[in-house]
Motif scaffolding. Structure first.
Motif, PDB file in Angstrom:
ATOM      1  N   VAL A 312       5.617  12.969   1.383  1.00  0.00           N
ATOM      2  CA  VAL A 312       6.194  11.789   0.733  1.00  0.00           C
ATOM      3  C   VAL A 312       6.645  12.217  -0.663  1.00  0.00           C
ATOM      4  O   VAL A 312       5.828  12.522  -1.517  1.00  0.00           O
ATOM      5  N   ARG A 315       7.473   7.266  -4.052  1.00  0.00           N
ATOM      6  CA  ARG A 315       7.159   5.919  -3.569  1.00  0.00           C
ATOM      7  C   ARG A 315       7.693   4.885  -4.549  1.00  0.00           C
ATOM      8  O   ARG A 315       7.854   5.170  -5.724  1.00  0.00           O
ATOM      9  N   GLY A 319       4.268   0.900  -3.418  1.00  0.00           N
ATOM     10  CA  GLY A 319       3.558   1.867  -2.585  1.00  0.00           C
ATOM     11  C   GLY A 319       4.332   2.259  -1.344  1.00  0.00           C
ATOM     12  O   GLY A 319       3.880   3.097  -0.575  1.00  0.00           O
ATOM     13  N   LEU A 356       5.494   1.213   4.476  1.00  0.00           N
ATOM     14  CA  LEU A 356       4.208   1.209   3.775  1.00  0.00           C
ATOM     15  C   LEU A 356       3.238   2.036   4.619  1.00  0.00           C
ATOM     16  O   LEU A 356       2.519   1.498   5.456  1.00  0.00           O
ATOM     17  N   PHE A 357       3.247   3.370   4.455  1.00  0.00           N
ATOM     18  CA  PHE A 357       2.383   4.205   5.292  1.00  0.00           C
ATOM     19  C   PHE A 357       1.975   5.461   4.552  1.00  0.00           C
ATOM     20  O   PHE A 357       2.495   5.803   3.493  1.00  0.00           O
TER      21      PHE A 357
ATOM     22  N   PHE B  49      -6.710   1.121   1.587  1.00  0.00           N
ATOM     23  CA  PHE B  49      -5.449   1.652   2.105  1.00  0.00           C
ATOM     24  C   PHE B  49      -4.378   1.686   1.015  1.00  0.00           C
ATOM     25  O   PHE B  49      -3.736   2.710   0.780  1.00  0.00           O
ATOM     26  N   LEU B  50      -4.231   0.549   0.317  1.00  0.00           N
ATOM     27  CA  LEU B  50      -3.176   0.478  -0.702  1.00  0.00           C
ATOM     28  C   LEU B  50      -3.459   1.434  -1.851  1.00  0.00           C
ATOM     29  O   LEU B  50      -2.543   2.032  -2.418  1.00  0.00           O
ATOM     30  N   LEU B  53      -2.514   5.099  -1.138  1.00  0.00           N
ATOM     31  CA  LEU B  53      -1.082   5.432  -1.154  1.00  0.00           C
ATOM     32  C   LEU B  53      -0.680   6.055  -2.488  1.00  0.00           C
ATOM     33  O   LEU B  53       0.188   6.913  -2.550  1.00  0.00           O
ATOM     34  N   LYS B  54      -1.346   5.606  -3.575  1.00  0.00           N
ATOM     35  CA  LYS B  54      -0.931   6.042  -4.913  1.00  0.00           C
ATOM     36  C   LYS B  54      -1.203   7.517  -5.128  1.00  0.00           C
ATOM     37  O   LYS B  54      -0.498   8.177  -5.885  1.00  0.00           O
ATOM     38  N   ASP B  56      -1.378   9.763  -2.603  1.00  0.00           N
ATOM     39  CA  ASP B  56      -0.989  10.536  -1.414  1.00  0.00           C
ATOM     40  C   ASP B  56       0.269  11.342  -1.697  1.00  0.00           C
ATOM     41  O   ASP B  56       1.371  10.819  -1.693  1.00  0.00           O
ATOM     42  N   THR B  57       0.088  12.633  -1.989  1.00  0.00           N
ATOM     43  CA  THR B  57       1.253  13.502  -2.178  1.00  0.00           C
ATOM     44  C   THR B  57       1.118  14.759  -1.324  1.00  0.00           C
ATOM     45  O   THR B  57       1.899  15.675  -1.446  1.00  0.00           O
ATOM     46  N   ALA B  58       0.100  14.781  -0.450  1.00  0.00           N
ATOM     47  CA  ALA B  58      -0.180  15.998   0.323  1.00  0.00           C
ATOM     48  C   ALA B  58       0.937  16.264   1.327  1.00  0.00           C
ATOM     49  O   ALA B  58       1.597  15.344   1.810  1.00  0.00           O
TER      50      ALA B  58
END
Lengths: 411, 253
Positions: A312, A315, A319, A356-357, B49-50, B53-54, B56-58
């Motif tokens: 990703v 974003r 998000g 949104l994932f 979950f939300l 997301l912040k 998550d850059t893997a």
């Protein structure tokens, strides 16, 4: 006091009582002002098609009118470059490209059946660009009653306020289109290009009631009609309009958490959180589907390993994935917008529920852990249903999804 | 007292029957006391979950493994120089296909239908020796395919020749030299009457001391006399027969 006087007094009292209690004597109901007519494009006929009448219809041409639907209920259309023909086993009409004709309902119970759906309005036929446009003309309120059940669930009375909010959204959208498309041949498409329209056959009691109770109400922001975008479920956080379609920023369509009390309002939705799995073979097919070639069918002389990596790249503030970076073999691609949802969809050709994932690898499979369904801008239908269950009224639901807007009765 | 009761009854009746009152009561039941429930919404809710997301850059990597194709199976046939019987060569592919289809039912050898140098061809058999191809031409002629001829070309033989060599060694060598053909015959009569043909055959056998054959051909019978290797011999006998009254006799081969 004599007996007659007593009787007279009793009679007078009775009369007064009746007169004061009966609302019919007290107040006369005024007929509601008529709603403006809307033109809905049902179909573009390129070669041959047919429709079926139930009840009497009149074919109105420039010279005369002809009765249809009594003896031969079915009627056929044939379109070519010289014009169009309307015929059945009783009648035959040939029209040139400039002719404008219409089927007018002759009785209140008259209706037509076309491609499995029922309609009751006036059907205008317009020849344009080698195609025959089949346009239904009907009052806006009847159109809204056909749209609402096609767009939201109307089978539970707890959702009544959400249905009313949906009716206001649909009316605002249609009203906006009617204003902007005055010079066009029709106002709205009857499918997802505008709003899904199910005709009279799709109408439900709750949908009709919601339409009736919100009659003429549209949503305004300052002094212009609001953009009433809506979607199925926002997964807890809504999206700003400028991050989806690149439109200009609108303060009532910004990104915020969709919260009621201490929980998300669409928590009970079946698509609030979801998880999907993709194998390498599926991803290779998706790659070939989007970019024209994959690697799984290439011939190799020795055992070869080709890596596909997904990341990703960025974003949006809510998000949602704005850009997805893709490396496959020596190729590097960056997906954005709807291409992300198309690439990760399975079966091919569909759409992933939302952007949104988050991506995870488990074993040799890719897991997509996501939330919500749809673009996330504006009203969340499951959220509205949740709020309706909690007792919120439709204007408060609209207030929470389009803050700063207000309702106005336009007729 | 009576009138008071009457007035009360009337009052009750009018109240009960008045639809306006009934409707108002129903509406009052349905409409909530407050216009909308007071609600509150928290300014921010933490959600695993939300929140995930912040950060998550893997990069997620999957590997596609491609394997080389399996080696091709060993060939069943190899090609050598040889002979085939060609039955058709032309531009008409349909006709060729029909002939090929018919032949497959008639003969046990392999039948080929293909396009070569702009012509559709039907060829039959794979013969390393010319005389076998010649024999097949004759066999096919008997079966009604008179148009066959022998062509020289590459033919398919089994790649594993050990069995074929064995078969060849068992075959007597006499097949290599074709037999001398006594092909000239004298046709005396053609008739559809079998008894007449048989009667004539007996007579001819006695008078000319020659072998007489009755060859059926469809519904008719040909009465053929003798077998001669040379044309001159046959013509001698023919002359004799013609002198003896069988003027319609002629030479066939």
């Amino acid at each position: 006091m004599g007996l007659e006087k007593k009787l007279l007094a009793a009679g007078l009292l009775l009369f007064l009582l009746l007169a004061s209690c009966s609302p019919r004597l007290q107040k006369r109901e005024r007929p509601a002002p008529p709603s403006p007519p809307i033109r809905v494009l049902l179909a573009e006929i390129a070669s041959v098609d047919s429709l079926e009448f139930s009840g009497l219809y009149h074919l109105q041409t420039e010279e005369a009118r002809y009765a249809f639907g009594r003896q031969a209920p079915k009627v056929f259309f044939r379109v070519d470059s010289s014009g169009f023909r309307i015929y059945n086993n009783k009648r035959f009409f040939q029209f040139r490209t400039t002719h404008r004709v219409s089927f007018n309902p002759a009785e209140p119970s008259s209706g037509i059946r076309y491609r499995g759906k029922s309609y009751a309005g006036r059907i205008a036929l317009v020849y344009k660009n080698r195609k025959l446009l089949l346009i239904e003309q009907l009052p806006l309120e009847k159109y809204i009653a056909g749209v609402v059940p096609a767009e939201i669930f109307t089978n539970k009375s707890e959702w009544f306020e959400a249905v009313k909010a949906q009716a206001v959204c649909a009316r605002t959208y249609a009203y906006k289109k009617m204003k902007s498309r005055q010079n066009a041949d029709f106002d709205v498409y009857s499918d997802v290009r505008d709003q899904a329209y199910g005709g009279t056959g799709r109408q439900t009691l709750l949908g009709n009631k919601a339409t009736e109770q919100t009659r003429g109400s549209v949503l305004y922001y300052k002094d212009s009609l609001a953009h009433t975008y809506f979607h199925a479920c926002d997964g807890g956080v809504s999206e700003a309009v400028e991050d989806v379609w690149g439109q200009k920023n609108r303060p009532y369509l910004n990104s915020r958490q969709d919260v009621l009390n201490d929980s998300f309002s669409c928590r009970t939705s079946p698509v609030f959180r979801w998880r999907q799995t993709r194998s390498m073979a599926q991803l290779d097919s998706a790659y070939a589907f989007m970019f024209g070639h994959g690697f799984s069918d290439s011939t190799v002389s020795d055992t070869t390993r080709i890596a596909l990596s997904l990341r990703v790249a960025s974003r949006t503030p809510s998000g949602r994935v704005r850009q997805l970076e893709l490396r496959y073999g020596k190729e590097k691609r960056i997906l954005s917008g709807y291409a992300i949802r198309r690439f990760l969809a399975w079966p091919l050709g569909g759409y992933l529920p939302s952007t949104l994932f988050r991506l995870e690898k488990k074993g040799d499979k890719l897991h997509i852990i996501g939330g919500g369904n749809g673009h996330g801008v504006g009203l969340c239908q499951y959220g509205a249903m949740g709020r309706s269950e909690k007792g919120m009224r439709f204007y408060h639901i609209l207030q929470s999804y389009y803050p700063g807007t207000h309702l106005e009765k336009v007729y | 007292m009576k009138y008071t009761l009457l007035a009360v009854a009337l009052l009750f009746l009018s109240t009960a029957c008045n639809p306006g009152l009934v409707r108002q009561e129903r509406l009052a039941n349905k409409r909530p006391a407050a216009d909308s429930t007071l609600y509150y919404s928290a300014s921010h809710i933490g959600d695993p979950f939300l929140d995930s997301l912040k950060t998550d850059t893997a990069r997620v990597s999957l590997v596609l493994t491609l394997y080389p194709p399996p080696p091709p199976p060993p060939p069943k046939f190899r090609q050598i120089e040889g002979f085939r019987v060609q039955l058709f060569a032309g531009l008409d592919s349909l006709n060729g296909r029909v002939i090929a289809g018919e032949l497959q039912g008639v003969m046990a050898d392999s039948v080929y239908f293909f396009k070569e140098k702009g012509l559709y061809k039907v060829q039959a058999g794979d013969y390393p020796w010319r005389h076998k191809a010649d024999r097949m031409v004759l066999d096919l002629r008997k079966k009604g395919y008179a148009q066959g001829w022998v062509v020289r070309r590459l033919i398919n033989v089994p790649a594993d020749t050990s069995l074929a060599a064995q078969a060849d060694s068992l075959q007597p060598q006499k097949d290599v030299t074709p037999p001398v053909e006594a092909k000239f015959q004298i046709q005396v009569l053609v008739t559809s009457d079998k008894e007449k043909a048989q009667g004539l055959a007996g007579t001819l056998r006695q008078r000319f001391q020659q072998e007489v054959y009755i060859q059926p051909a469809g519904t008719i019978y040909k009465v053929l006399l003798g077998r001669f290797a040379k044309r001159s011999e046959a013509e001698k006998v023919l002359k004799k027969i013609k002198q003896n009254g069988y003027k319609d006799a002629w030479l066939v081969y």
